[in-house]
Design a protein around this motif. Structure first.
Motif, PDB file in Angstrom:
ATOM      1  N   ARG A   1       0.830  -1.207   0.000  1.00  0.00           N
ATOM      2  CA  ARG A   1       0.000   0.000   0.000  1.00  0.00           C
ATOM      3  C   ARG A   1       0.866   1.258   0.000  1.00  0.00           C
ATOM      4  NH1 ARG A   1      -2.276   3.422   3.810  1.00  0.00           N
ATOM      5  NH2 ARG A   1      -1.255   2.292   5.499  1.00  0.00           N
TER       6      ARG A   1
ATOM      7  N   GLN B   1       1.404   4.452  -2.849  1.00  0.00           N
ATOM      8  CA  GLN B   1       1.266   5.863  -2.497  1.00  0.00           C
ATOM      9  C   GLN B   1       2.552   6.639  -2.774  1.00  0.00           C
ATOM     10  OE1 GLN B   1       0.074   5.762   1.621  1.00  0.00           O
ATOM     11  NE2 GLN B   1      -2.079   5.390   1.142  1.00  0.00           N
TER      12      GLN B   1
ATOM     13  N   THR C   1      -7.722  -1.902   4.546  1.00  0.00           N
ATOM     14  CA  THR C   1      -7.112  -0.613   4.221  1.00  0.00           C
ATOM     15  C   THR C   1      -6.830  -0.506   2.722  1.00  0.00           C
ATOM     16  OG1 THR C   1      -6.090  -0.556   6.409  1.00  0.00           O
ATOM     17  CG2 THR C   1      -5.216   0.942   4.745  1.00  0.00           C
TER      18      THR C   1
ATOM     19  N   ASP D   1      -8.579   2.236   0.125  1.00  0.00           N
ATOM     20  CA  ASP D   1      -7.784   3.098  -0.747  1.00  0.00           C
ATOM     21  C   ASP D   1      -7.941   2.748  -2.220  1.00  0.00           C
ATOM     22  OD1 ASP D   1      -6.863   4.386   1.487  1.00  0.00           O
ATOM     23  OD2 ASP D   1      -4.997   3.237   1.628  1.00  0.00           O
TER      24      ASP D   1
END
Length: 703
Positions: free
Chosen positions: A459, A463, A612, A616
């Motif tokens: 993740r 990002q 999560t 996202d």
């Protein structure tokens, strides 16, 4: 970040900037006609397009806030479009976030000439958003006002009429009052940039108090009882109603009303007026500022004094030996120099000639008798001599003063150079640490990837790489042990078409071969179906993860961009390998003895990471609860092992139920999964997301 505040910035204060941009480096601009009262704000005078280009090249602004001239109700908007175009033109080659605060003119009905110009300014912003890299948000605001010293200038025309007993307003009494406090705009600015999206948008700030110009007149009448307020005959214009878009999007609403703040603004204006000096004081100040005028006044005053003394002592024998005219000439020449000494001699000569005439001497006798010339000659000689001595001393003092000023200027220049060097050092340090491709940014990436759960690293990788590479087409695949398939673990949100959940390694042999040979695959031939960039993560020499960029712009097909992608993948590799080694070391303690089922605490961590990723929009998953009866633990374990893939997870929840975490599975796949599980002897039901979050929360509380 580097922030530029430009346009009409007269209302800006240090407190406003600290509220809107508490942790950023801010520079403001103003024109020569605008004077910022808050000297703590770092400003630069903007007087040309070239200077703006130099400023942008020096600071490379990330965010720009432009305050339109149309935010003032009676402002002069000359050159507004040109100044706005300067800003847009200077920043068009960089991904800059531009926030344009426009006035209400473009939203008022019926429209006017100013409305057309205001619309043209907004459309100019959207044109550059389409044709360049600038990201634009346009906000239509009510007219701005400020409860400050600079804000009093906006109402000075009304306040100055109040002592006369009558105030003339331009607007009709029923004209809606459009006013927004500048202080409230700081909070909105911070919220807009915190939730920034790249698409160009236009918003309308509502006018929530439903007040009119008549109520403004009533407030003025309360400030001065008996005041008569006259209203104008302008066209009555209406402002659109609140569509609540800003309230829902940013959670912002107007709190302050001009009707409540107007008395405070009036008191500030009165305080400024009392500070102004009277006419006599202003005349004295002007006299002191004009050295030549003051000198003439003093010479004439001294001459009149000498005349009074001559007239008063003319009949006294004891004063016959004192020449007050000669004393006047000597004093003026000594004090003011050669020219003043000669002027004093002329005045003394006129006074002496007038005295001769009063005594009965004719002009013929005065000029044709040489003995009468002696006094006049003495006046001029004394005036010139004293003036010359004073002039020579003045020149010597001026020479010394100029030398001192030169030395002082050199010292000031050295001090300013030293101060500028320190400021440049701090600025360059912030730029080095803040730039996307700097060592400071690499250090930040390393810190963000410092974790031990591979799912969290996936993740964070998406990002971080989206931010640094300015690319939103990232995909991450985990290779199975037999290297037959690669399973999707995370991807950028909004990819169209969506990336495949599973790919055959045989279809990516060219990509794997390029990674093995050069460490990086670059799709130079633009082959369809293959990523533009791809790199691998190796553990013990074996490829375990594939990181790819599906698309790349023309500017991103450079050697610099390839090296940047390679460096970031290397940082991800270091973090993932450390996480994989940690998993291998503690894997035995994760599972229940003799099973493939994770313990409740470990399974909750895996489930939280999956939730999560799904929130996202980087991955999808399904959580299935196993139901039914089994012969024994070994039977259950065997059926579970046959039913899940290498990327799936099985474990025990906090409620002691058996769960299967199916990564990269969606609701559309549920019937197929249920059928496949049934064939393996497992009966399962899907668990909704809110219940999954409750399972995670319950596991944390037990810990």
């Amino acid at each position: 970040m580097e922030i530029l505040l430009t346009g009409y910035t007269a209302f800006l204060t240090q407190e406003w900037i600290e509220t809107a941009f508490p942790d950023d480096h801010v520079l403001t601009t103003h024109t020569k006609s605008e004077a910022l009262l808050d000297t703590r704000v770092k400003t630069v005078t903007l007087d040309g397009k070239q200077l703006l280009a130099q400023i942008n090249e020096t600071y490379q602004f990330d965010r720009i806030v432009y305050f339109s001239e149309y935010l003032l109700p009676h402002g002069e908007q000359e050159g507004e479009l040109d100044r706005l175009r300067w800003v847009l033109q200077a920043c068009r080659e960089r991904e800059v976030q531009l926030l344009y605060f426009s006035g209400p003119m473009a939203a008022l009905t019926p429209s006017s000439g100013k409305s057309l110009l205001a619309n043209a300014a907004e459309e100019l912003c959207f044109h550059y958003a389409k044709t360049s890299k600038i990201q634009v948000k346009v906000f239509r605001l009510p007219y701005l006002y400020a409860v400050s010293e600079s804000g009093t200038e906006q109402f000075a025309r009304l306040f100055e009429q109040m002592p006369t007993g009558t105030v003339q307003m331009d607007e009709q009494a029923a004209q809606p009052l459009l006013a927004l406090c500048m202080e409230e705009l700081a909070d909105l600015t911070a919220r807009v940039f915190d939730t920034w999206t790249p698409e160009p948008e236009r918003f309308l700030l509502p006018q929530v108090f439903d007040a009119t110009q008549r109520q403004v007149g009533e407030v003025l009448q309360k400030l001065q009882p008996g005041l008569e307020v006259c209203y104008g005959a302008d066209t009555l214009q209406t402002y659109p109603t609140d569509d609540r878009t800003v309230r829902r999007r940013y959670g912002w609403f107007q709190r302050y009303s001009l009707l409540d703040d107007l008395p405070a603004i009036y008191k500030l204006w009165q305080a400024r007026q009392t500070e102004k000096k009277s006419i006599v004081h202003r005349a004295m100040d002007k006299l002191r500022q004009s050295t030549r005028l003051l000198r003439i006044v003093e010479i004439l005053a001294a001459w009149l004094l000498s005349e009074v003394l001559v007239r008063a002592t003319g009949t006294d024998a004891q004063f016959q030996m004192i020449d007050f005219r000669l004393m006047f000439v000597m004093l003026i020449g000594t004090v003011y120099g050669l020219n003043a000494g000669v002027l004093a001699a002329v005045l003394a000569s006129v006074s002496l000639a007038a005295g001769y005439l009063r005594q009965g001497t004719t002009l013929m006798l005065l000029f044709y008798e040489p003995s009468n010339w002696l006094a006049f000659i003495v006046y001029f000689v004394v005036g010139a001599s004293c003036g010359y001595v004073q002039l020579r001393n003045t020149e010597a003092a001026r020479f010394v003063r100029e030398e001192n000023n030169l030395l002082r200027d050199r010292l000031r220049f050295t001090q300013r150079l030293y101060q500028d060097t320190l400021e440049d050092k701090q600025m360059f340090r912030r730029q080095i640490l803040g730039r996307r491709d700097s060592f400071g940014k690499i250090y930040t990436v390393t810190q963000q990837l410092d974790m031990l759960q591979p799912q969290e690293i996936y993740r964070k990788t998406v990002q971080v790489m989206e931010d640094v590479l300015e690319n939103h087409s990232l995909t991450i695949y985990r290779l199975e042990q037999n290297h037959t398939f690669a399973r999707l673990t995370a991807a950028s949100a909004g990819l169209d078409p969506a990336p495949a959940h599973s790919i055959e390694v045989a279809q990516r042999l060219d990509v794997l071969r390029g990674i093995e040979q050069e460490g990086l695959w670059v799709n130079r031939e633009l082959r369809p179906g293959l990523p533009m960039y791809a790199a691998g993560v190796r553990q013990n020499g074996t490829l375990v993860v594939l990181i790819g960029l599906r698309t790349a712009t023309e500017e991103q097909m450079t050697l610099y961009y390839q090296n940047l992608f390679r460096i970031l993948c290397g940082l991800v590799e270091t973090a993932l390998v450390r996480a994989f080694e940690y998993e291998n070391a503690v894997r035995e303690s994760w599972y229940l003895p003799g099973t493939c089922l994770l313990r409740p605490a470990v399974f909750a961590q895996k489930l939280e990471s999956a939730c999560t990723l799904q929130e996202d929009k980087m991955a999808h998953h399904l959580l299935l609860r196993v139901t039914g009866e089994f012969k024994n633990q070994a039977d259950l374990n065997a059926r579970v092992e046959r039913s899940i893939r290498s990327t799936d997870v099985a474990g025990v929840g906090s409620d002691n139920a058996i769960y299967l975490l199916m990564n990269q599975a969606e609701e559309a796949n549920l019937p197929l999964l249920t059928k496949r599980m049934g064939e393996k002897g497992l009966h399962v039901i899907s668990v909704p997301l809110d219940e999954q979050l409750r399972l995670v929360s319950a596991a944390k509380q037990e810990v």
